[in-house]
Design a protein around this motif. Structure first.
Motif, PDB file in Angstrom:
ATOM      1  N   PHE A 141      -1.051  12.848  -3.346  1.00  0.00           N
ATOM      2  CA  PHE A 141      -0.106  13.898  -3.729  1.00  0.00           C
ATOM      3  C   PHE A 141       0.731  14.147  -2.487  1.00  0.00           C
ATOM      4  CE2 PHE A 141       1.426  18.189  -4.547  1.00  0.00           C
ATOM      5  CZ  PHE A 141       1.715  18.154  -5.895  1.00  0.00           C
ATOM      6  N   ARG A 142       2.003  13.704  -2.551  1.00  0.00           N
ATOM      7  CA  ARG A 142       2.882  13.849  -1.381  1.00  0.00           C
ATOM      8  C   ARG A 142       3.408  15.284  -1.368  1.00  0.00           C
ATOM      9  NH1 ARG A 142       4.694   8.328  -2.941  1.00  0.00           N
ATOM     10  NH2 ARG A 142       4.630   7.009  -1.082  1.00  0.00           N
ATOM     11  N   THR A 143       2.976  16.067  -0.395  1.00  0.00           N
ATOM     12  CA  THR A 143       3.323  17.496  -0.440  1.00  0.00           C
ATOM     13  C   THR A 143       4.711  17.795   0.123  1.00  0.00           C
ATOM     14  OG1 THR A 143       2.179  17.846   1.656  1.00  0.00           O
ATOM     15  CG2 THR A 143       0.938  18.277  -0.348  1.00  0.00           C
ATOM     16  N   GLU A 144       5.311  16.842   0.828  1.00  0.00           N
ATOM     17  CA  GLU A 144       6.585  17.175   1.480  1.00  0.00           C
ATOM     18  C   GLU A 144       7.683  17.535   0.497  1.00  0.00           C
ATOM     19  OE1 GLU A 144       4.669  14.777   2.385  1.00  0.00           O
ATOM     20  OE2 GLU A 144       5.491  12.874   1.710  1.00  0.00           O
ATOM     21  N   PHE A 145       7.612  17.007  -0.745  1.00  0.00           N
ATOM     22  CA  PHE A 145       8.676  17.314  -1.695  1.00  0.00           C
ATOM     23  C   PHE A 145       8.644  18.793  -2.090  1.00  0.00           C
ATOM     24  CE2 PHE A 145       7.949  12.678  -2.529  1.00  0.00           C
ATOM     25  CZ  PHE A 145       8.985  12.302  -1.685  1.00  0.00           C
ATOM     26  N   LEU A 165       1.225  17.667   5.137  1.00  0.00           N
ATOM     27  CA  LEU A 165       2.675  17.486   5.294  1.00  0.00           C
ATOM     28  C   LEU A 165       3.037  16.250   6.130  1.00  0.00           C
ATOM     29  CD1 LEU A 165       5.418  18.731   4.736  1.00  0.00           C
ATOM     30  CD2 LEU A 165       5.141  20.126   6.776  1.00  0.00           C
ATOM     31  N   ASP A 166       3.902  15.420   5.559  1.00  0.00           N
ATOM     32  CA  ASP A 166       4.335  14.203   6.250  1.00  0.00           C
ATOM     33  C   ASP A 166       5.857  14.246   6.420  1.00  0.00           C
ATOM     34  OD1 ASP A 166       4.580  11.686   7.307  1.00  0.00           O
ATOM     35  OD2 ASP A 166       4.063  10.602   5.503  1.00  0.00           O
ATOM     36  N   ILE A 167       6.331  15.212   7.190  1.00  0.00           N
ATOM     37  CA  ILE A 167       7.778  15.239   7.468  1.00  0.00           C
ATOM     38  C   ILE A 167       8.026  14.582   8.815  1.00  0.00           C
ATOM     39  CG2 ILE A 167       8.696  17.133   6.100  1.00  0.00           C
ATOM     40  CD1 ILE A 167       8.272  18.778   8.800  1.00  0.00           C
ATOM     41  N   ASP A 215      12.117   9.832   8.423  1.00  0.00           N
ATOM     42  CA  ASP A 215      13.368  10.007   7.680  1.00  0.00           C
ATOM     43  C   ASP A 215      13.307  11.181   6.714  1.00  0.00           C
ATOM     44  OD1 ASP A 215      11.581   8.995   5.936  1.00  0.00           O
ATOM     45  OD2 ASP A 215      12.725   7.208   5.399  1.00  0.00           O
ATOM     46  N   LYS A 216      12.214  11.960   6.748  1.00  0.00           N
ATOM     47  CA  LYS A 216      12.131  13.111   5.843  1.00  0.00           C
ATOM     48  C   LYS A 216      12.333  14.401   6.622  1.00  0.00           C
ATOM     49  CE  LYS A 216       8.579  10.759   3.272  1.00  0.00           C
ATOM     50  NZ  LYS A 216       7.150  10.692   3.518  1.00  0.00           N
ATOM     51  N   ALA A 217      13.462  15.071   6.365  1.00  0.00           N
ATOM     52  CA  ALA A 217      13.763  16.296   7.114  1.00  0.00           C
ATOM     53  C   ALA A 217      13.626  17.501   6.193  1.00  0.00           C
ATOM     54  CB  ALA A 217      15.172  16.203   7.645  1.00  0.00           C
ATOM     55  N   TRP A 254       8.207  12.441  16.337  1.00  0.00           N
ATOM     56  CA  TRP A 254       7.438  13.638  16.024  1.00  0.00           C
ATOM     57  C   TRP A 254       7.362  13.774  14.511  1.00  0.00           C
ATOM     58  CZ3 TRP A 254       8.794  19.331  15.616  1.00  0.00           C
ATOM     59  CH2 TRP A 254       7.691  20.121  15.957  1.00  0.00           C
ATOM     60  N   ARG A 255       6.287  13.322  13.942  1.00  0.00           N
ATOM     61  CA  ARG A 255       6.180  13.360  12.479  1.00  0.00           C
ATOM     62  C   ARG A 255       4.729  13.578  12.047  1.00  0.00           C
ATOM     63  NH1 ARG A 255       6.752   7.503   9.665  1.00  0.00           N
ATOM     64  NH2 ARG A 255       5.885   8.808   8.020  1.00  0.00           N
ATOM     65  N   ALA A 256       4.595  13.916  10.771  1.00  0.00           N
ATOM     66  CA  ALA A 256       3.294  13.997  10.077  1.00  0.00           C
ATOM     67  C   ALA A 256       2.254  14.803  10.866  1.00  0.00           C
ATOM     68  CB  ALA A 256       2.811  12.584   9.765  1.00  0.00           C
ATOM     69  N   GLY A 292      -2.064   3.098   3.621  1.00  0.00           N
ATOM     70  CA  GLY A 292      -0.649   3.362   3.335  1.00  0.00           C
ATOM     71  C   GLY A 292       0.174   2.163   3.767  1.00  0.00           C
ATOM     72  N   THR A 293       0.314   1.201   2.844  1.00  0.00           N
ATOM     73  CA  THR A 293       0.963  -0.053   3.254  1.00  0.00           C
ATOM     74  C   THR A 293       2.454   0.110   3.553  1.00  0.00           C
ATOM     75  OG1 THR A 293       1.116  -0.558   0.905  1.00  0.00           O
ATOM     76  CG2 THR A 293      -0.616  -1.664   2.148  1.00  0.00           C
ATOM     77  N   ASN A 294       3.087   1.130   2.987  1.00  0.00           N
ATOM     78  CA  ASN A 294       4.534   1.261   3.219  1.00  0.00           C
ATOM     79  C   ASN A 294       4.815   1.380   4.713  1.00  0.00           C
ATOM     80  OD1 ASN A 294       4.408   1.458   0.487  1.00  0.00           O
ATOM     81  ND2 ASN A 294       4.949   3.614   0.368  1.00  0.00           N
ATOM     82  N   MET A 328      -5.938   2.324  -1.722  1.00  0.00           N
ATOM     83  CA  MET A 328      -4.618   1.978  -1.195  1.00  0.00           C
ATOM     84  C   MET A 328      -3.590   2.792  -1.976  1.00  0.00           C
ATOM     85  SD  MET A 328      -2.698  -1.717  -1.154  1.00  0.00           S
ATOM     86  CE  MET A 328      -3.704  -2.398   0.143  1.00  0.00           C
ATOM     87  N   CYS A 329      -2.679   3.442  -1.255  1.00  0.00           N
ATOM     88  CA  CYS A 329      -1.683   4.255  -1.957  1.00  0.00           C
ATOM     89  C   CYS A 329      -0.257   3.820  -1.644  1.00  0.00           C
ATOM     90  CB  CYS A 329      -1.875   5.737  -1.649  1.00  0.00           C
ATOM     91  SG  CYS A 329      -1.742   6.091   0.106  1.00  0.00           S
ATOM     92  N   GLY A 330      -0.107   2.759  -0.837  1.00  0.00           N
ATOM     93  CA  GLY A 330       1.235   2.229  -0.581  1.00  0.00           C
ATOM     94  C   GLY A 330       1.695   1.417  -1.785  1.00  0.00           C
TER      95      GLY A 330
HETATM   96  C1  PEP Z   1       2.652   4.725   2.927  1.00  0.00           C
HETATM   97  O1  PEP Z   1       3.115   4.812   4.056  1.00  0.00           O
HETATM   98  O2  PEP Z   1       2.177   3.668   2.460  1.00  0.00           O
HETATM   99  C2  PEP Z   1       2.635   5.894   2.033  1.00  0.00           C
HETATM  100  C3  PEP Z   1       2.050   5.844   0.861  1.00  0.00           C
HETATM  101  O3  PEP Z   1       3.252   7.016   2.443  1.00  0.00           O
HETATM  102  P1  PEP Z   1       4.832   7.286   2.437  1.00  0.00           P
HETATM  103  O4  PEP Z   1       5.455   6.193   1.608  1.00  0.00           O
HETATM  104  O5  PEP Z   1       4.985   8.635   1.872  1.00  0.00           O
HETATM  105  O6  PEP Z   1       5.170   7.191   3.883  1.00  0.00           O
END
Ligand code: PEP
Ligand code: MG
Length: 554
Positions: free
Chosen positions: A290-294, A328-330, A333-335, A351-353, A446-448, A495-497
């Motif tokens: 659950f991505r809370t930053e939104f 929170l993962d701001i 690129d998420k401001a 400086w993030r997350a 988090g593969t992304n 895995m959530c990426g």
């Molecule tokens: C990731 O990095 O794989 C991930 C799921 O997080 P986000 O895409 O939100 O950075």
């Protein structure tokens, strides 16, 4: 004459063939009438009247689609109102010019952001602005009630409210010249199962009202005025698509279990409550991310503990099994518009997350308290993003414990054991996976981000997109290593990426022993179907064989 076009950005799957309907939006450009000093008060009154009408309209529509609730929040935004009134006063301009100017600038700020999700929020602001302009100019918005036969809608761009107004009995698909794949318009099309293509450059100059169009929402193929052979080819595609859909629907009624009885946990990623609902409609086991930053991005202030608690509690109640809330993962690129952050030369490494959370303890504690309180309503888990050291994990766990103690002293209820997991998305975390596994309850890969950091390839840079490869041997080796490390300490590894929702990787990941896959809700049926048709034993053997020849991989 037959014309063909290939669109790169596909928004919603499906095959459609019908007559073109070209949609022209009403002229909502501001009129440039002068205003005397005395007339300024009247202009302000016009603004408040329009605001009241827009809000009433949006609140009425919010029941049909949650998107309009966030639109109402934009229309109600105090900063926006203040800026519009100031613009009128200071530049002595009429209310239409002030609304168009201020909302246009606000939309441009979002448009300039790198993050696709944030970029698309500019469309939401423009949709709200359009409603204001229609009220101020006394004209009505697009009316689709004249569509009374099957059509494919072609437009320069569509607003979410346009899509909500479409009669899907007649509108078989839409193509827009502009727009992005992560826009609400695309999301709504996906939710409605309506084939859609966006960013079809030049489409408006290629079609006329008499054109016939065939479109494939998956491949991005468009054929205008097809000949007989092309029509037949698309009819075949449509049949195959329907067959596949029926197979997926059937698969949805059965568990995500391989032919030889190996059960996999199929979860969904979510950014809001709507996503959680869609996930459950697609039989997700739970929410793996659950991505809370939104939630933070939609507000004009840091959401309070109560505001967060209300959302997390609702999500926990909706999700029958686990609800994995990522803190929170701001940054990167998420401001957040209301949180001043210095411009960084290299934000992905900045400086993030968790780095922000551990420095801004008040913010972190507010969120943790809300999460812990929600844990009384479901199986809530906490997921920590971007860790590079055990010190960060220990400190985060210490703060969680501090919050739990405080809540207990205040007589507030929370679950006695809320699992705390590590999001494995940095090379450091992979290399220390054995140590992390000893001190955490679960891993989620988090593969992304992991791909971008392992391969030194910016995940948002089109120029190097060809190098961004989830199947690179270094990535696969890292994934295998994390799974082994997790299983060595008997903790589950998920895995959530995006790789988790890539059907080309499913067999490989199952063979490696991944316990949980978490992906966009829409990907679930396809992946579930794939799992049901593979053999765990076979996939394991393939991975073992590849591991023997691992030296050839690189
Ligand atoms: C990731 O990095 O794989 C991930 C799921 O997080 P986000 O895409 O939100 O950075
Ligand atoms: Mg990430």
């Amino acid at each position: 004459m037959m014309k063909k076009m290939q669109v790169e950005r596909t928004a919603s799957n499906g095959i459609a063939a019908a007559k073109a309907y070209i949609h022209v939006s009403p002229d909502l450009s501001p009129s440039d009438y002068p205003v005397s000093e005395k007339g300024m008060e009247e202009e302000a009154e016009r603004f408040f009247k329009a605001k009241g009408e827009v809000l009433a309209e949006l609140e009425g529509m919010a029941g049909e689609n949650g998107i309009f609730r966030s639109y109402a929040a934009i229309a109600e935004d105090a900063t926006l109102e203040e800026e519009i009134l100031t613009r009128m006063r200071e530049t002595n301009c009429n209310v239409q010019l002030a609304v168009a100017g201020v909302t246009g600038e606000a939309a441009a700020v979002f448009e300039a952001m790198e993050d696709e999700y944030m970029k698309e929020r500019s469309a939401d602001i423009r949709d709200v602005a359009k409603r204001f302009m229609a009220k101020l100019k006394g004209c009505s918005l697009s009316d689709f009630s004249c569509i009374t036969e099957p059509v494919i809608l072609v437009a320069r761009d569509l607003y979410p409210s346009d899509v909500a107004a479409l009669n899907l009995e007649y509108v078989k698909g839409f193509i827009t010249q502009e727009g992005g794949v992560t826009s609400h318009v695309s999301i709504m099309a996906k939710d409605a199962g309506l084939p859609a293509l966006v960013g079809a450059q030049g489409i408006l100059s290629m079609v006329s009202e008499n054109s016939w169009i065939c479109m494939d929402g998956k491949t991005g193929e468009i054929v205008i005025d097809p000949d007989m052979a092309e029509r037949e080819r698309f009819a075949g595609k449509a049949q195959e698509y329907e067959r596949r859909k029926a197979r997926y629907e059937e698969a949805g009624r059965l568990p995500a279990c391989t032919r030889d009885g190996h059960v996999v946990r199929l979860c969904a990623n979510a950014g809001n409550l709507e996503d959680v609902k869609t996930a459950m409609e697609n039989q997700a086991h739970g929410i793996g991310l659950f991505r809370t930053e939104f939630l933070y991005m939609e507000k004009d202030h840091f959401p309070t503990e109560e505001e967060q608690f209300a959302i997390y509690r609702e999500a926990a109640l909706l999700s029958p099994a686990e609800l994995t809330i990522r803190t929170l993962d701001i940054g990167g690129d998420k401001a957040l518009p209301y949180f001043q952050m210095e411009n960084e030369k290299n934000p992905a490494l900045g400086w993030r997350a968790i780095r922000i959370s551990l420095e801004k303890k008040d913010l972190f504690k507010t969120q943790l308290r809300a999460i812990l309180r929600a844990s009384a309503f479901g199986h809530v888990r906490i997921l920590l993003p971007m860790l590079i050291s055990l010190g960060e994990l220990r400190e985060a766990k210490r703060v969680v414990e501090e919050c739990r103690q405080e809540l207990m002293q205040e007589g507030k209820v929370c679950a006695s054991d809320v699992p705390i997991g590590v999001m494995v998305e940095t090379p450091a975390c992979v290399l220390l996976a054995e140590e992390f596994a000893k001190e955490t309850d679960f891993f989620s890969i988090g593969t992304n981000d992991l791909i971008q950091y392992l391969l030194a390839v910016d995940r948002g840079n089109g120029k190097v997109a060809g190098l961004y490869d989830g199947f690179h041997p270094a990535v696969l080796r890292a994934v295998g290593r994390v799974i082994e490390a997790g299983h060595g300490e008997e903790i589950p590894v998920g895995m959530c990426g995006e790789l988790a929702g890539d059907e080309r990787a499913t067999g490989l990941l199952i063979g490696m022993g991944l316990d949980e896959f978490s992906m966009s809700p829409g990907e679930l049926p396809r992946i579930r179907y794939g799992i049901q048709n593979m053999s765990y034993k076979q996939e394991k053997a393939v991975v073992k064989e590849q591991a023997h020849g691992a030296s050839d991989l690189a």
